[in-house]
Design a protein around this motif. Sequence first.
Motif, PDB file in Angstrom:
ATOM      1  N   LEU A   1       0.825  -1.207   0.000  1.00  0.00           N
ATOM      2  CA  LEU A   1       0.000   0.000   0.000  1.00  0.00           C
ATOM      3  C   LEU A   1       0.860   1.259   0.000  1.00  0.00           C
ATOM      4  O   LEU A   1       0.413   2.327  -0.425  1.00  0.00           O
ATOM      5  CB  LEU A   1      -0.938   0.007   1.212  1.00  0.00           C
ATOM      6  CG  LEU A   1      -1.952  -1.139   1.314  1.00  0.00           C
ATOM      7  CD1 LEU A   1      -2.946  -0.870   2.438  1.00  0.00           C
ATOM      8  CD2 LEU A   1      -2.700  -1.354   0.007  1.00  0.00           C
ATOM      9  N   SER A   2       2.104   1.135   0.467  1.00  0.00           N
ATOM     10  CA  SER A   2       2.987   2.312   0.503  1.00  0.00           C
ATOM     11  C   SER A   2       3.330   2.828  -0.890  1.00  0.00           C
ATOM     12  O   SER A   2       3.821   3.943  -1.050  1.00  0.00           O
ATOM     13  CB  SER A   2       4.277   1.981   1.263  1.00  0.00           C
ATOM     14  OG  SER A   2       4.920   0.877   0.662  1.00  0.00           O
ATOM     15  N   LYS A   3       3.036   2.015  -1.900  1.00  0.00           N
ATOM     16  CA  LYS A   3       3.300   2.447  -3.289  1.00  0.00           C
ATOM     17  C   LYS A   3       2.166   3.302  -3.859  1.00  0.00           C
ATOM     18  O   LYS A   3       2.248   3.768  -4.991  1.00  0.00           O
ATOM     19  CB  LYS A   3       3.492   1.213  -4.190  1.00  0.00           C
ATOM     20  CG  LYS A   3       4.798   0.471  -3.934  1.00  0.00           C
ATOM     21  CD  LYS A   3       4.949  -0.676  -4.919  1.00  0.00           C
ATOM     22  CE  LYS A   3       6.293  -1.373  -4.728  1.00  0.00           C
ATOM     23  NZ  LYS A   3       6.422  -2.550  -5.609  1.00  0.00           N
ATOM     24  N   ALA A   4       1.115   3.472  -3.080  1.00  0.00           N
ATOM     25  CA  ALA A   4      -0.054   4.211  -3.574  1.00  0.00           C
ATOM     26  C   ALA A   4       0.311   5.634  -3.987  1.00  0.00           C
ATOM     27  O   ALA A   4       1.016   6.337  -3.272  1.00  0.00           O
ATOM     28  CB  ALA A   4      -1.138   4.249  -2.497  1.00  0.00           C
ATOM     29  N   THR A   5      -0.158   6.022  -5.153  1.00  0.00           N
ATOM     30  CA  THR A   5       0.048   7.393  -5.630  1.00  0.00           C
ATOM     31  C   THR A   5      -1.293   7.962  -6.093  1.00  0.00           C
ATOM     32  O   THR A   5      -2.125   7.245  -6.640  1.00  0.00           O
ATOM     33  CB  THR A   5       1.041   7.449  -6.816  1.00  0.00           C
ATOM     34  OG1 THR A   5       0.575   6.551  -7.839  1.00  0.00           O
ATOM     35  CG2 THR A   5       2.432   7.036  -6.401  1.00  0.00           C
ATOM     36  N   PHE A   6      -1.468   9.251  -5.879  1.00  0.00           N
ATOM     37  CA  PHE A   6      -2.716   9.902  -6.271  1.00  0.00           C
ATOM     38  C   PHE A   6      -2.865   9.856  -7.786  1.00  0.00           C
ATOM     39  O   PHE A   6      -1.931  10.138  -8.526  1.00  0.00           O
ATOM     40  CB  PHE A   6      -2.719  11.353  -5.778  1.00  0.00           C
ATOM     41  CG  PHE A   6      -3.888  12.140  -6.295  1.00  0.00           C
ATOM     42  CD1 PHE A   6      -5.158  11.944  -5.769  1.00  0.00           C
ATOM     43  CD2 PHE A   6      -3.723  13.049  -7.329  1.00  0.00           C
ATOM     44  CE1 PHE A   6      -6.244  12.662  -6.261  1.00  0.00           C
ATOM     45  CE2 PHE A   6      -4.804  13.770  -7.823  1.00  0.00           C
ATOM     46  CZ  PHE A   6      -6.065  13.578  -7.282  1.00  0.00           C
ATOM     47  N   THR A   7      -4.059   9.479  -8.260  1.00  0.00           N
ATOM     48  CA  THR A   7      -4.313   9.376  -9.697  1.00  0.00           C
ATOM     49  C   THR A   7      -5.261  10.453 -10.194  1.00  0.00           C
ATOM     50  O   THR A   7      -4.968  11.192 -11.118  1.00  0.00           O
ATOM     51  CB  THR A   7      -4.933   7.998 -10.051  1.00  0.00           C
ATOM     52  OG1 THR A   7      -4.147   6.981  -9.449  1.00  0.00           O
ATOM     53  CG2 THR A   7      -4.964   7.768 -11.543  1.00  0.00           C
ATOM     54  N   ILE A   8      -6.450  10.538  -9.551  1.00  0.00           N
ATOM     55  CA  ILE A   8      -7.461  11.476 -10.059  1.00  0.00           C
ATOM     56  C   ILE A   8      -8.508  11.774  -8.989  1.00  0.00           C
ATOM     57  O   ILE A   8      -8.755  10.965  -8.105  1.00  0.00           O
ATOM     58  CB  ILE A   8      -8.154  10.878 -11.321  1.00  0.00           C
ATOM     59  CG1 ILE A   8      -8.991  11.935 -12.043  1.00  0.00           C
ATOM     60  CG2 ILE A   8      -9.004   9.666 -10.965  1.00  0.00           C
ATOM     61  CD1 ILE A   8      -9.547  11.480 -13.394  1.00  0.00           C
ATOM     62  N   SER A   9      -9.098  12.958  -9.055  1.00  0.00           N
ATOM     63  CA  SER A   9     -10.289  13.299  -8.273  1.00  0.00           C
ATOM     64  C   SER A   9     -11.428  13.421  -9.264  1.00  0.00           C
ATOM     65  O   SER A   9     -11.327  14.176 -10.234  1.00  0.00           O
ATOM     66  CB  SER A   9     -10.115  14.643  -7.555  1.00  0.00           C
ATOM     67  OG  SER A   9      -9.236  14.513  -6.467  1.00  0.00           O
ATOM     68  N   ALA A  10     -12.512  12.688  -9.028  1.00  0.00           N
ATOM     69  CA  ALA A  10     -13.618  12.690  -9.985  1.00  0.00           C
ATOM     70  C   ALA A  10     -14.926  13.054  -9.288  1.00  0.00           C
ATOM     71  O   ALA A  10     -15.185  12.601  -8.171  1.00  0.00           O
ATOM     72  CB  ALA A  10     -13.742  11.315 -10.629  1.00  0.00           C
ATOM     73  N   PRO A  11     -15.776  13.868  -9.936  1.00  0.00           N
ATOM     74  CA  PRO A  11     -17.056  14.232  -9.328  1.00  0.00           C
ATOM     75  C   PRO A  11     -18.085  13.103  -9.414  1.00  0.00           C
ATOM     76  O   PRO A  11     -19.054  13.076  -8.663  1.00  0.00           O
ATOM     77  CB  PRO A  11     -17.510  15.441 -10.148  1.00  0.00           C
ATOM     78  CG  PRO A  11     -16.841  15.270 -11.479  1.00  0.00           C
ATOM     79  CD  PRO A  11     -15.547  14.568 -11.219  1.00  0.00           C
ATOM     80  N   ASP A  12     -17.868  12.162 -10.343  1.00  0.00           N
ATOM     81  CA  ASP A  12     -18.804  11.033 -10.488  1.00  0.00           C
ATOM     82  C   ASP A  12     -18.086   9.874 -11.183  1.00  0.00           C
ATOM     83  O   ASP A  12     -16.943  10.007 -11.624  1.00  0.00           O
ATOM     84  CB  ASP A  12     -20.053  11.438 -11.279  1.00  0.00           C
ATOM     85  CG  ASP A  12     -19.699  12.056 -12.631  1.00  0.00           C
ATOM     86  OD1 ASP A  12     -18.948  11.420 -13.402  1.00  0.00           O
ATOM     87  OD2 ASP A  12     -20.152  13.182 -12.913  1.00  0.00           O
ATOM     88  N   ILE A  13     -18.772   8.725 -11.287  1.00  0.00           N
ATOM     89  CA  ILE A  13     -18.099   7.517 -11.799  1.00  0.00           C
ATOM     90  C   ILE A  13     -17.714   7.618 -13.272  1.00  0.00           C
ATOM     91  O   ILE A  13     -16.832   6.908 -13.727  1.00  0.00           O
ATOM     92  CB  ILE A  13     -18.944   6.236 -11.549  1.00  0.00           C
ATOM     93  CG1 ILE A  13     -20.301   6.310 -12.249  1.00  0.00           C
ATOM     94  CG2 ILE A  13     -19.113   5.972 -10.079  1.00  0.00           C
ATOM     95  CD1 ILE A  13     -21.069   4.989 -12.204  1.00  0.00           C
TER      96      ILE A  13
END
Length: 205
Positions: free
Chosen positions: A8-20
């Motif tokens: 899990l330490s490899k997690a990087t932010f990808t995107i913020s989305a308002p809907d699916i």
Amino acid sequence: MSNAAVHLSKATFTISAPDIRRLPEDTGIEVAFAGRSNAGKSSALNTLTNQKSLARTSKTPGRTQLINVFEVSDTQRLVDLPGYGFAKVPLEMKKKWQKALGEYLEKRDSLKGLVVLMDIRHPLKDLDRNLIEWAAESNLPVLALLTKSDKLSQGKASAEVLKVKKNLAPLNADIKVQAFSSLKRTGAEQANKIICDWLSTSASE
């Protein structure tokens, strides 16, 4: 894929989305984090990924207004869902969040596990219970993290965990309950293992 391959330490932010509709392609495996706006969701995500500021924490509950996606690998993601309940925001905005949350839960095929975060001092409010019941009916495994356990003595925290387990037992579902503290890292190792198991087991099916 073995559990050892998931970090899990490899997690990087990808995107913020308002809907699916704005989310990455619905393939692979996702584990979603949901909870009331003041449940300490961002702090828990940072603790579990061993990163200080992967998820933005705020002194103002309810700042997570979008679906935030963090990539662990090409096929594995952690998803931070909009907080529900407490936030002091206009009703219209609140309805928008709830719609995005509901759509994601009902329509996202890659969702393989749900982490529900609740303040250990006030667990199982109506919205929490609704969410857990929905997951049980959908055969989706749940990890209920009772956050801020450092605010209680160890004995009182253990009693709360037992009470919540007893309360949810009639659902007869795959629900694990444990005390959690971002401050003291209580329960972090166990929670990390469960989430990694979800990500790896689903990948090998």
